[in-house]
Design an enzyme around this catalytic site. Sequence first.
Site, PDB file in Angstrom:
ATOM      1  CB  SER A  33      -1.010   0.163   1.039  1.00 22.10           C
ATOM      2  OG  SER A  33      -1.889   1.030   0.974  1.00 22.10           O
ATOM      3  CG  ASN A  34      -0.523   4.540  -1.301  1.00 23.21           C
ATOM      4  OD1 ASN A  34      -1.069   5.445  -0.858  1.00 23.21           O
ATOM      5  ND2 ASN A  34      -0.811   3.764  -2.454  1.00 23.21           N
ATOM      6  CG  HIS A  35       3.241   6.749   3.671  1.00 26.84           C
ATOM      7  ND1 HIS A  35       2.982   6.148   4.979  1.00 26.84           N
ATOM      8  CD2 HIS A  35       4.694   6.518   3.226  1.00 26.84           C
ATOM      9  CE1 HIS A  35       4.239   5.501   5.133  1.00 26.84           C
ATOM     10  NE2 HIS A  35       4.964   5.684   4.175  1.00 26.84           N
TER      11      HIS A  35
END
Length: 221
Positions: A33-35
């Site tokens: 995933s990512n931030h």
Amino acid sequence: HGALGDGTALSGKTVVITAGPTREPIDPVRYISNHSSGKMGYALAAAARQSGARVVLISGPVTLAPPAGVEVRHVMTAEDMLREASGAVDEGCDLFIATAAVADYRPETCAGDKIKKSSEALSLPLVRNPDTLATIAGRADAPFTVGFAAETSNVARYATDKLQRKKLNMIVANDVSAPGLGFNSENNAVTVFWPGGQESIGPDTKTSIARRLIAMIAERL
Ligand code: CTP
Ligand code: CA
């Protein structure tokens, strides 16, 4: 009162917005995933609602409360996001805004059982995910489409490339390398590009930027 709508710039319009990250499963307990916090997308959904629109928010996993009066549809993966967004556009859509930070790649397979550690190194084969924004913008019945571009360098060039390549009506570029702005922050500074023009907004709160963006879009719809 505000939740019921103060403005009328988008009354009678249906707006579909994607927001947040996607999660691409590796095994039953892990993912890529990512931030992304989803804040910009949720702020745009609230601003569009306050301008009188019917708003459908296709949201990846975030910790934000749904904006008042907005219909939220939760998704996990990039493939879920394409399916839900396409379905929402099929139901009728005047304006599509893609703020989601979609994972560009997903693991080729999701292991059925939790992967045990064994060797010193591990490689995971990844495959490309579908592009929701390009798919919606490429439809024969495409709504007015607005993309976002989070870049760390050559912001204007990469953003205008995406505007053309994805056949968008507008792209909102932000430099995520700027300290205290962009991903996970309350504040942002963006430059909006459309075929033939550009305008910079901020630094300002994501709420204020969202209101200005909705006003700019409404002028051109
Ligand atoms: N987008 C999307 N689906 C994807 C990838 C991106 O809908 N699978 C949308 C994003 O929501 C954003 C826009 O496309 O509105 C641009 O995303 P970005 O990651 O900046 O561009 P990419 O085309 O993925 O190119 P790259 O990551 O290589 O810069
Ligand atoms: Ca990308």
